[in-house]
Design an enzyme around this catalytic site. Structure first.
Site, PDB file in Angstrom:
ATOM      1  CB  CYS A  70     -52.021 -36.687   4.448  1.00  0.00           C
ATOM      2  SG  CYS A  70     -53.208 -37.680   5.383  1.00  0.00           S
ATOM      3  CB  CYS A 180     -54.041 -43.947   1.470  1.00  0.00           C
ATOM      4  SG  CYS A 180     -53.106 -43.939   3.019  1.00  0.00           S
TER       5      CYS A 180
HETATM    6  N1  DGL Z   1     -51.452 -41.237   4.421  1.00  0.00           N
HETATM    7  C1  DGL Z   1     -52.770 -40.800   4.626  1.00  0.00           C
HETATM    8  C2  DGL Z   1     -53.514 -40.589   3.312  1.00  0.00           C
HETATM    9  O1  DGL Z   1     -52.910 -40.286   2.319  1.00  0.00           O
HETATM   10  C3  DGL Z   1     -53.679 -41.420   5.643  1.00  0.00           C
HETATM   11  C4  DGL Z   1     -53.239 -42.486   6.542  1.00  0.00           C
HETATM   12  C5  DGL Z   1     -54.013 -42.530   7.843  1.00  0.00           C
HETATM   13  O2  DGL Z   1     -55.094 -43.126   7.896  1.00  0.00           O
HETATM   14  O3  DGL Z   1     -53.509 -41.933   8.790  1.00  0.00           O
HETATM   15  O4  DGL Z   1     -54.715 -40.697   3.259  1.00  0.00           O
END
Ligand code: DGL
Length: 248
Positions: A70, A180
């Site tokens: 993430c 993301c």
């Molecule tokens: N998947 C996450 C990232 O790589 C964030 C998604 C969210 O906003 O929860 O930033």
């Protein structure tokens, strides 16, 4: 066991690469969908949620490494997680700006990411490294994570939202970095909007390679059959079904 963590189902785009490169490993994927999206929260909230997830994974499973799949959690909390677990291998993910700058010297590069990622110091430092060589546009994408979390990866609704998000950038980018881990699941729609002259890049494969390197360095690679176990804080069986579907 390798712990892989994200705010929701997005980190599965990284898990796909991890599984390919490390087929003998046992993976525990934990998505915190009950608290997603992280990207519009305060930095302190993302930090607390990330530390809580790291605590859950390390106390409930024999994890030899933790992959924070993430960008948002990495930007806000990777340092704190490393401080809290000094003996654990902790790998984070950041927008693949270096890959884009290497491929398109002097190019026009867009970075699509969450509000938290785009405003954190970690990202500013990354931008400063490459802004002399390239033109970099920051592209927030409000609402996109929620679409992916509800399984709407490639449909008219998601494409309409993406058209709004990308409206100012069509025909103007050599590469779009998906900063993301949820966004690669919308890559088909993004590709249709931006066309074939814009490369779409993400950090999933680089993160998997770094994970393999760190495990090899400590002689921690496993042999035998690998497997994936899915957990989600929402407790919703449909979310687990979506997770398996996205993993493919
Ligand atoms: N998947 C996450 C990232 O790589 C964030 C998604 C969210 O906003 O929860 O930033």
């Amino acid at each position: 066991m390798l712990g892989v963590f994200d705010s929701g189902v997005g980190g599965i785009s990284v898990l796909q690469h991890l599984r390919k490169l490390l087929p003998n490993e046992r993976f525990l994927y934990y998505g915190d969908s009950a608290n997603a999206p992280y990207g519009s929260r305060t930095t302190e909230e993302v930090r607390q949620l990330t530390l809580a997830a790291a605590e859950k994974l390390t106390s409930e499973y024999p994890v030899k490494a933790l992959v924070i799949a993430c960008n948002t959690a990495t930007a806000a909390a990777v340092q704190q997680v490393r401080q809290q677990y000094p003996d654990l291998i902790v790998i984070g993910i950041e927008p693949a700006l270096k890959v884009a700058a290497d491929h398109f010297p002097g190019g026009r590069i867009g970075v699509m990411a969450t509000e938290v990622t785009l405003r954190e110091e970690k990202f500013d430092t990354l931008v400063h490294r490459f802004e002399k060589e390239c033109t970099i546009a920051k592209i927030p994408a409000p609402g996109l994570v929620q679409k992916i979390e509800s399984g709407k990866t490639d449909c008219e609704e998601t494409e309409a939202l993406l058209r709004e998000i990308l409206a100012d950038h069509i025909g103007k980018l050599d590469a779009l970095v998906l900063g993301c881990t949820h966004y690669p699941f919308a890559a088909a729609a993004i590709g249709r909007i931006l066309g074939e002259n814009t490369a779409i890049l993400d950090g999933g494969e680089g993160t998997a390679r770094e994970t393999r390197r760190r495990l090899m360095e400590k002689d921690l690679l496993r042999s035998g059959e690998g497997c994936v176990q899915m957990e989600n804080s929402s407790g919703d069986p449909q979310r687990i079904a979506l997770s398996m579907e996205l993993l493919g």
